[in-house]
Design a protein around this motif. Structure first.
Motif, short mmCIF file in Angstrom:
data_model
loop_
_atom_site.label_atom_id
_atom_site.label_comp_id
_atom_site.label_asym_id
_atom_site.label_seq_id
_atom_site.Cartn_x
_atom_site.Cartn_y
_atom_site.Cartn_z
N ALA A 116 0.84 -1.21 0.00
CA ALA A 116 0.00 0.00 0.00
C ALA A 116 0.87 1.26 0.00
N ASP A 117 0.43 2.26 -0.75
CA ASP A 117 1.20 3.52 -0.87
C ASP A 117 1.42 4.20 0.48
N PHE A 118 0.43 4.08 1.41
CA PHE A 118 0.57 4.80 2.69
C PHE A 118 1.80 4.31 3.45
N VAL A 119 2.23 3.07 3.19
CA VAL A 119 3.37 2.49 3.92
C VAL A 119 4.62 3.35 3.67
N THR A 120 4.87 3.64 2.40
CA THR A 120 6.05 4.43 2.07
C THR A 120 5.84 5.90 2.43
N ARG A 121 4.59 6.37 2.25
CA ARG A 121 4.27 7.75 2.67
C ARG A 121 4.56 7.96 4.14
N ASP B 295 9.87 -0.11 1.74
CA ASP B 295 10.98 -0.16 0.78
C ASP B 295 10.47 0.36 -0.57
N GLU B 296 11.24 0.11 -1.65
CA GLU B 296 10.88 0.71 -2.94
C GLU B 296 9.57 0.14 -3.52
N LEU B 297 9.15 -1.04 -3.02
CA LEU B 297 7.85 -1.60 -3.47
C LEU B 297 6.79 -1.47 -2.38
N ASN B 298 7.01 -0.59 -1.43
CA ASN B 298 6.07 -0.32 -0.32
C ASN B 298 5.93 -1.49 0.66
N TYR B 299 6.91 -2.39 0.71
CA TYR B 299 6.85 -3.48 1.70
C TYR B 299 7.59 -3.04 2.97
N VAL B 300 7.09 -3.54 4.11
CA VAL B 300 7.65 -3.10 5.40
C VAL B 300 8.84 -3.99 5.78
N PRO B 301 10.04 -3.43 5.92
CA PRO B 301 11.17 -4.25 6.36
C PRO B 301 10.96 -4.76 7.80
N VAL B 302 11.04 -6.07 7.96
CA VAL B 302 10.85 -6.70 9.28
C VAL B 302 11.91 -7.77 9.49
N ASP B 303 12.06 -8.21 10.71
CA ASP B 303 12.87 -9.39 11.00
C ASP B 303 12.11 -10.60 10.44
N LYS B 304 12.78 -11.43 9.63
CA LYS B 304 12.05 -12.48 8.91
C LYS B 304 11.57 -13.61 9.84
N HIS B 305 12.08 -13.66 11.08
CA HIS B 305 11.63 -14.71 12.00
C HIS B 305 10.57 -14.23 12.98
N THR B 306 10.60 -12.92 13.32
CA THR B 306 9.61 -12.42 14.31
C THR B 306 8.57 -11.49 13.70
N LEU B 307 8.85 -10.96 12.50
CA LEU B 307 7.95 -10.03 11.80
C LEU B 307 7.86 -8.67 12.49
N LEU B 308 8.79 -8.42 13.39
CA LEU B 308 8.85 -7.11 14.05
C LEU B 308 9.58 -6.13 13.13
N SER B 309 9.01 -4.92 13.00
CA SER B 309 9.63 -3.88 12.16
C SER B 309 11.09 -3.69 12.55
N THR B 310 11.93 -3.46 11.55
CA THR B 310 13.34 -3.22 11.87
C THR B 310 13.53 -1.80 12.41
N ALA B 311 12.49 -0.96 12.30
CA ALA B 311 12.64 0.44 12.74
C ALA B 311 11.90 0.73 14.04
N TYR B 312 10.79 0.07 14.31
CA TYR B 312 9.96 0.41 15.49
C TYR B 312 9.63 -0.85 16.28
N ASP B 313 9.77 -0.72 17.59
CA ASP B 313 9.60 -1.88 18.47
C ASP B 313 8.13 -2.20 18.76
N ASN B 314 7.20 -1.36 18.28
CA ASN B 314 5.78 -1.65 18.53
C ASN B 314 5.00 -1.79 17.21
N ILE B 315 5.75 -2.06 16.12
CA ILE B 315 5.08 -2.26 14.82
C ILE B 315 5.51 -3.60 14.23
#
Ligand SMILES: Cc1cc2nc3c(=O)[nH]c(=O)nc-3n(C[C@H](O)[C@H](O)[C@H](O)COP(=O)(O)OP(=O)(O)OC[C@H]3O[C@@H](n4cnc5c(N)ncnc54)[C@H](O)[C@@H]3O)c2cc1C
Length: 418
Positions: free
Chosen positions: A255-260, A265-285
């Motif tokens: 979704a566009d709002f993700v990058t907004r 990332d460049e395809l609007n996907y959220v970078p996460v830890d691939k084992h826990t799915l926790l955002s690499t940037a925020y500890d509550n997302i």
């Protein structure tokens, strides 16, 4: 009260809401799901629509029906997340606060990303089947298509359900045979990959199946544009593929709002830890399902297995404990192959699809990487399991982690490992 806000009430968002509603104390937690409308689509059903397989009322149901009482469903378009303020803004100016955010807004076909795709030939000779509208329009086009060049095309990887274009090709080939016009139709499969699929053993197997069906595979084709006047696909290395009927899988994007919101990332996907799915940037997302950037297939089965691991992890994380579950990228996909048969593939981050039996060694009843009627019946039965077991968050007696039980390791690999 603590607020858990889930963006997207599709496959993953609905399962997360229903499973956590069963596990979190209601007097301490408020769970809210946001989606733009009340229509939940069973997307695997789109595949059968061009062949008259399902009508829309069999694959679209009300979201309200599947979201547990006690979970609030907010209908509205998400505009952006303000992660520093822990709030989400909707386009109609409503603001939703959260303590924990789960992004489950999936991925969407974007025909606007390829020049010429949305030109005058869109839905005249250029179709997609990744939307219900597209699949229905394609059904009309196929009904009168009895000769010429039919091209199945993938614009760019990753796409959701990466086997769906192969399934469409197998089904259309069988359908053309049934209509008695197969010998008047040339079939081509145009892909940016170097073969039929992403993983070598399955790619060989599926490539061989295309060859047997006399489907011309055009590999390594990175589409630059479509010339709607000449009806040709043009690649960056200046190759051209002509078509009379093009069935394309457009670029898929989050979704566009993700990058907004500075979360993508460049395809609007959220970078996460691939084992826990926790955002690499925020500890509550967290991001789950197709919305994340994990290197697994974008598939409902992956969303399901990931949710199983995520739920326990979330309870630990919210209690201030380390997360002990580790998602392995498990995917399990039926591949329709025409003539009422299908294959099954079962794999994860580290193990590619292998032949064998599933779920029980020697017994099955499903066969891996082999066309059988039992697999086809499994695929058809899955729609009922989706509506009645998966979405409500009931347990399914299949392990979330991939198992090697029943899998046959090819000789070559055995020798390499020895
Ligand atoms: C043709 C086809 C065949 C498939 N076959 C299979 C199969 O056989 N097996 C399999 O496992 N998977 C299959 N899939 C893939 C599967 O449907 C998806 O991987 C799965 O639905 C992903 O779940 P999700 O929750 O991540 O995303 P979705 O289920 O797509 O949900 C995302 C939700 O977010 C909402 N949303 C997005 N943006 C916004 C916004 N800005 N504001 C508000 N709401 C928003 C959407 O409305 C949607 O409800 C297939 C998909 C297609 C298209």
């Amino acid at each position: 009260m603590r607020n858990l806000l889930i963006l997207g009430g599709g496959t993953a968002g609905t399962m997360v809401a229903n499973k956590l509603h069963k596990r979190l104390p209601h007097e301490e937690w408020r769970i809210t799901v946001v989606d733009h409308d009340d229509d939940h689509h069973y997307q695997p059903g789109y595949l059968f629509v061009p062949f008259g397989g399902y009508s829309s009322d069999e694959i679209v149901r009300s979201r309200h029906h599947f979201i547990a009482d006690g979970v609030e469903l907010v209908l509205g378009e998400i505009d952006r997340v303000s992660p520093e303020d822990n709030v989400v803004h909707l386009e109609d100016h409503r603001v939703l606060a959260y303590d924990y955010l789960v992004i489950a807004t999936g991925t969407t076909p974007r025909p606007d990303q390829t020049p010429g795709m949305l030109g005058p030939e869109w839905r005249r000779s250029i179709f997609d089947f990744y939307t219900l509208d597209g699949a229905e329009a394609l059904a009309h086009a196929l009904a009168t298509f009895d000769h010429g060049r039919l091209v199945v095309h993938i614009a760019e990887m990753p796409i959701k359900c990466p086997v769906a274009p192969l399934e469409f090709t197998f089904l259309v080939e069988a359908w053309l045979r049934e209509q008695g016009v197969r010998d008047r139709v040339e079939l081509a499969y145009v892909t940016p990959l170097d073969g039929a699929f992403t993983k070598p053993v399955a790619s060989d197997h599926l490539g061989h199946m295309l060859e047997e069906r006399k489907v011309d595979v055009v590999a390594d084709f990175m589409v630059e544009s479509i010339d709607p006047e000449r009806k040709v696909l043009v690649s960056f290395d200046e190759r051209e593929v002509p078509f009379d009927l093009l069935v394309t899988v457009p670029v898929n994007m989050g979704a566009d709002f993700v990058t907004r919101s500075g979360l993508g990332d460049e395809l609007n996907y959220v970078p996460v830890d691939k084992h826990t799915l926790l955002s690499t940037a925020y500890d509550n997302i967290f991001a789950i399902g197709d919305a994340s950037n994990i290197p697994a297939s974008k598939a409902g089965s992956v969303a399901h297995f990931a949710v199983e691991i995520f739920v326990d992890n979330f309870l630990e994380h919210a209690a201030g404990l380390p997360m002990t579950g580790s998602f392995d990228g498990h995917a399990n996909c039926f591949v329709e192959s025409g003539d009422d048969k299908a294959l099954l593939i079962d794999f994860n981050y580290d193990t590619e699809p292998l032949p064998g039996k599933y779920p029980l060694p020697h017994v099955g009843p499903m066969s891996l990487l082999k066309e059988t009627r039992a697999n086809h019946l499994g695929k058809l039965a899955f729609r009922h399991i989706y509506w009645n077991v998966l979405l409500p968050g009931h347990p399914i007696p299949l392990p979330a982690h991939m198992s090697m039980a029943g899998k046959e390791i090819p000789e070559a690999q055995n020798n390499k490992e020895a």
